[in-house]
Design a protein around this motif. Sequence first.
Motif, PDB file in Angstrom:
ATOM      1  N   ILE A 408      -8.213   5.694 -15.214  1.00  0.00           N
ATOM      2  CA  ILE A 408      -7.695   4.403 -14.751  1.00  0.00           C
ATOM      3  C   ILE A 408      -6.185   4.479 -14.579  1.00  0.00           C
ATOM      4  O   ILE A 408      -5.619   3.906 -13.632  1.00  0.00           O
ATOM      5  N   ARG A 409      -5.501   5.204 -15.477  1.00  0.00           N
ATOM      6  CA  ARG A 409      -4.060   5.401 -15.304  1.00  0.00           C
ATOM      7  C   ARG A 409      -3.778   6.236 -14.041  1.00  0.00           C
ATOM      8  O   ARG A 409      -2.765   6.015 -13.368  1.00  0.00           O
ATOM      9  N   TYR A 410      -4.655   7.145 -13.714  1.00  0.00           N
ATOM     10  CA  TYR A 410      -4.525   7.880 -12.457  1.00  0.00           C
ATOM     11  C   TYR A 410      -4.627   6.923 -11.270  1.00  0.00           C
ATOM     12  O   TYR A 410      -3.841   7.004 -10.310  1.00  0.00           O
ATOM     13  N   ALA A 411      -5.594   5.990 -11.343  1.00  0.00           N
ATOM     14  CA  ALA A 411      -5.714   4.975 -10.285  1.00  0.00           C
ATOM     15  C   ALA A 411      -4.417   4.174 -10.173  1.00  0.00           C
ATOM     16  O   ALA A 411      -3.950   3.878  -9.061  1.00  0.00           O
ATOM     17  N   GLU A 412      -3.826   3.847 -11.311  1.00  0.00           N
ATOM     18  CA  GLU A 412      -2.552   3.109 -11.300  1.00  0.00           C
ATOM     19  C   GLU A 412      -1.464   3.911 -10.594  1.00  0.00           C
ATOM     20  O   GLU A 412      -0.688   3.369  -9.798  1.00  0.00           O
ATOM     21  N   SER A 413      -1.410   5.209 -10.863  1.00  0.00           N
ATOM     22  CA  SER A 413      -0.391   6.044 -10.212  1.00  0.00           C
ATOM     23  C   SER A 413      -0.617   6.111  -8.708  1.00  0.00           C
ATOM     24  O   SER A 413       0.340   6.141  -7.927  1.00  0.00           O
TER      25      SER A 413
END
Length: 593
Positions: A408-413
């Motif tokens: 999910i943090r990858y999606a944020e990036s």
Amino acid sequence: ADFKPYYDIEQSGLFTLEIKKTSEFCMSFLGEVCTPANLTTISSSDNQWQSDCNEALLLWKNLSLSLDLQGKQDDVAAFREIIPWFGLNALIHYLTPYGLEQFGGAAWGTRDVSQGPIDLLLSLEKYEEAKQVLRIIFSNQNSDGGWPQWWMFDSYSSIRANEAHGDIAYWCLLGLCSYIKTSGDFDILNEELPYFSEENKSSSKKTPLAEHVDRLIKMIIESFILGTALVPFGGGDWNDSLQPVNEELAHKLISSWTVEMNFQAFMQVQHVYELTEKTEKAKELKDICNRIKSDFNKHLIKNGVVAGYGVVESDNEISVLLHPSDKKTNISYSVLPMNRGIISGIFNKEQADAHQNLVEKHLKGPDGVRLMNRPIKYKGGVPEIFQRAETSTFFGREIGLMYVHEHIRYAESLAIMGKGEAFIKALRQAIPVDYNTIVPCSDARQSNCYYSSSDVVFKSRYDADERYDEVKKGNLTVRGGWRVYSSGPGIYIGLIISRLIGLRVEYGNIIIDPVLPKSFDGFAAQIKFLGKYLNLTYNVKRNEHSPNSILINGKDIRFELEDNLYRQGGAVISRDVFVSQLSRATNEIVINI
């Protein structure tokens, strides 16, 4: 309207059994009633089910600011279905530390509650509730400025972890700064709060929250490794499986991800100092942030690639682990510092582009990004560098490398970079709705709850070492891990509001910054924002980000562009100007991208 699920219930059913050829099988359902209850007569189970669904959705509608998504895209239908369930999961994580595989309960994890619950509450404009969470967090701060990894409540309040990973403090700072940025409540810094005292359970002496922050910052700066502005690894970072094997190594190791967290937290506090006219403190912290960034680039980026860890050698030189040059672990890439390098803003644009290319090439699997390009090698359970990663026989969660929270943090990036199509795919990979369509190599999954990981069953850790590349190629079945209990659902809902429909409140301004693929042309969203009902329509014609025009109730609205290190930013409109245009019962906003 009646509850209408994404699936056709008559065709697919609510419950699925997948049974291999067998002569017989047995299945049991066990229920337990622990307290006396009044029996309720149900005349029609179908009608009762429909009624219960409608009642639950009404509760969620009221809690979620009437959030709704509309569009012809399958992705929109999937998001629309999972959001109420993730809302429920996020509330469970906030209020009761239980999961379907953690039914015995747990404690409030300091980093956990500073992420999912804070993101959820701020996204849904529950500012007083978020403020109360922050009061509780900072009232449990140790007198030295730090926190335990976790703590318990009520009659168990004396039960607390006696250590903490190196990143814990930064989440508390980031949660506080996010609250101030979104709510505009700078007065919280004047609230007097106690520190935790083992003897008194809660110290009688209270000091302003601003003093709590100053004490924490002092503790962090004093911990810098000699001659640098880099914080030591300490008891570990977010990846719990990579805790150092002994205390000596803990003082030698440097987590690149934790350094990025330090940079991000200090930059945000520095901005709060500026806005509260604490000029000298703002300047000091800005100078420290410049030193952190300089030392980060000097010691933790080698040949253009960020290392997972640095190691202070006997000659005070810093070598690297989890890097293409690493011959000790033979692991070349770690996704944590690649994602956080973008989210924190410590990367420049060239570094951000290069590292997202590395993620695409080396860290992607069919179900999402992996924590590393391969697992830590297992050598009979004997630890040499890391504790759990080298000793655990269980190959799942962080050790199995596909941990949904970091995905999910990858999606944020991706959203920060403005990559609409990749952002939508990453969001879909994180939810179980119609999962086999998105991840064909998956098993059947419960479609209405959060999974913390995506795991593969191997015969042994040795088998996993030998065959891990088959996972990334999609040749092996991926299975859902622990369910429900995670800060992931709260973060996910925050991304839906702040990055997908693209509504944020920042220091008295409204940011409109949706990140959408061109296939989302005509997508619409409804939300009660700042007490006003909005109907947002997105015309995605030219780009995947950055509005070129915005109409509110038919009127073209002027705006500035948000600062973004990696692409053209979103629209910035003064909150007063924005609210002054919302004159109708339902306000029509058209966003042209």
